[in-house]
Every structure is written in C-alpha cells, then in structure tokens.
Design a protein around this motif. Structure first.
Motif, PDB file in Angstrom:
ATOM      1  N   LEU A   3       3.615   5.933   5.024  1.00  0.00           N
ATOM      2  CA  LEU A   3       3.655   4.925   4.096  1.00  0.00           C
ATOM      3  C   LEU A   3       4.608   5.802   2.875  1.00  0.00           C
ATOM      4  O   LEU A   3       3.908   6.541   2.132  1.00  0.00           O
ATOM      5  N   ASP A   4       5.453   5.244   2.325  1.00  0.00           N
ATOM      6  CA  ASP A   4       6.221   5.789   1.185  1.00  0.00           C
ATOM      7  C   ASP A   4       5.960   5.243  -0.196  1.00  0.00           C
ATOM      8  O   ASP A   4       5.977   3.846  -0.239  1.00  0.00           O
ATOM      9  N   LYS A   5       5.143   5.786  -0.721  1.00  0.00           N
ATOM     10  CA  LYS A   5       4.456   5.342  -1.970  1.00  0.00           C
ATOM     11  C   LYS A   5       5.344   4.567  -2.827  1.00  0.00           C
ATOM     12  O   LYS A   5       4.947   3.614  -3.188  1.00  0.00           O
ATOM     13  N   LYS A   6       6.493   5.271  -3.177  1.00  0.00           N
ATOM     14  CA  LYS A   6       7.364   4.746  -4.214  1.00  0.00           C
ATOM     15  C   LYS A   6       7.808   3.550  -3.711  1.00  0.00           C
ATOM     16  O   LYS A   6       8.079   2.250  -4.319  1.00  0.00           O
ATOM     17  N   ALA A   7       8.326   3.417  -2.473  1.00  0.00           N
ATOM     18  CA  ALA A   7       8.931   2.188  -1.802  1.00  0.00           C
ATOM     19  C   ALA A   7       7.956   1.040  -1.708  1.00  0.00           C
ATOM     20  O   ALA A   7       8.206  -0.101  -1.981  1.00  0.00           O
ATOM     21  N   PHE A   8       6.596   1.467  -1.194  1.00  0.00           N
ATOM     22  CA  PHE A   8       5.555   0.431  -1.285  1.00  0.00           C
ATOM     23  C   PHE A   8       5.090  -0.156  -2.745  1.00  0.00           C
ATOM     24  O   PHE A   8       5.186  -1.453  -2.764  1.00  0.00           O
ATOM     25  N   ALA A  15       7.280  -8.330  -4.893  1.00  0.00           N
ATOM     26  CA  ALA A  15       6.261  -9.507  -4.479  1.00  0.00           C
ATOM     27  C   ALA A  15       5.139 -10.069  -5.431  1.00  0.00           C
ATOM     28  O   ALA A  15       4.678 -11.108  -5.194  1.00  0.00           O
ATOM     29  N   LYS A  16       5.060  -9.281  -6.424  1.00  0.00           N
ATOM     30  CA  LYS A  16       4.187  -9.575  -7.711  1.00  0.00           C
ATOM     31  C   LYS A  16       2.905  -9.903  -7.175  1.00  0.00           C
ATOM     32  O   LYS A  16       2.104 -10.977  -7.382  1.00  0.00           O
ATOM     33  N   ILE A  22      -2.549  -7.699  -1.308  1.00  0.00           N
ATOM     34  CA  ILE A  22      -1.731  -7.229   0.020  1.00  0.00           C
ATOM     35  C   ILE A  22      -2.729  -7.097   1.071  1.00  0.00           C
ATOM     36  O   ILE A  22      -2.602  -7.431   2.334  1.00  0.00           O
ATOM     37  N   SER A  23      -3.929  -6.684   0.843  1.00  0.00           N
ATOM     38  CA  SER A  23      -5.040  -6.129   1.698  1.00  0.00           C
ATOM     39  C   SER A  23      -5.512  -7.529   2.436  1.00  0.00           C
ATOM     40  O   SER A  23      -5.518  -7.739   3.472  1.00  0.00           O
ATOM     41  N   ALA A  54       3.361  -8.870   4.998  1.00  0.00           N
ATOM     42  CA  ALA A  54       2.741  -9.471   3.705  1.00  0.00           C
ATOM     43  C   ALA A  54       3.324  -9.417   2.405  1.00  0.00           C
ATOM     44  O   ALA A  54       3.361 -10.143   1.645  1.00  0.00           O
ATOM     45  N   LEU A  55       4.161  -8.135   2.549  1.00  0.00           N
ATOM     46  CA  LEU A  55       5.162  -7.941   1.545  1.00  0.00           C
ATOM     47  C   LEU A  55       6.403  -8.592   1.396  1.00  0.00           C
ATOM     48  O   LEU A  55       7.074  -8.859   0.522  1.00  0.00           O
ATOM     49  N   GLY A  56       6.818  -9.073   2.516  1.00  0.00           N
ATOM     50  CA  GLY A  56       8.053  -9.956   2.648  1.00  0.00           C
ATOM     51  C   GLY A  56       9.045  -9.056   2.606  1.00  0.00           C
ATOM     52  O   GLY A  56      10.387  -9.161   2.182  1.00  0.00           O
TER      53      GLY A  56
END
Length: 66
Positions: A3-8, A15-16, A22-23, A54-56
C-alpha cells in the motif's frame, strides 16, 4: 503488493474519510490497515480491492509500483 502511504492518504482526503471510516466501509480491520501502511504486511489483491472500492478509486491508485 504494498500500500502506497502517500497515495492512500491522498485518496483518504479526497474521499473525506478517516482510517476508521475506511475500515468500516471496506470491512478491513483498522489494525490491518495500520500494518499495511507501515509495510509490515503485504496486501492481498482482495484487500486492495476492498480498500480501493471504499475510497472510490482504482486499485492502481493506492499500490506501490515495485
């Protein structure tokens, strides 16, 4: 798969939503998300799909290129 932390974090902001939201929305535990962000655990394709849905966003938006 990592998982890319910055991108996440960017997708989370767009997504606000919080990590906890998200969990809940993805069905992936918050402890698993924390482990994925710290790179102490590899991500399964199904987990990537749940989180990105979930993040769209697309799965490719939140994974690190290896």
């Amino acid at each position: 798969m990592k998982l890319d932390k910055k991108a996440f974090d960017l997708a989370l902001a767009k997504a606000k939503l919080t990590k906890q939201e998200i969990s809940q929305k993805s069905g992936v535990s918050s402890s698993t998300i924390t482990k994925l962000l710290s790179e102490s655990q590899n991500m399964r394709p199904s987990t990537a799909g749940k989180i990105s849905e979930a993040l769209g966003c697309n799965v490719s938006d939140i994974i690190k290129e290896e």
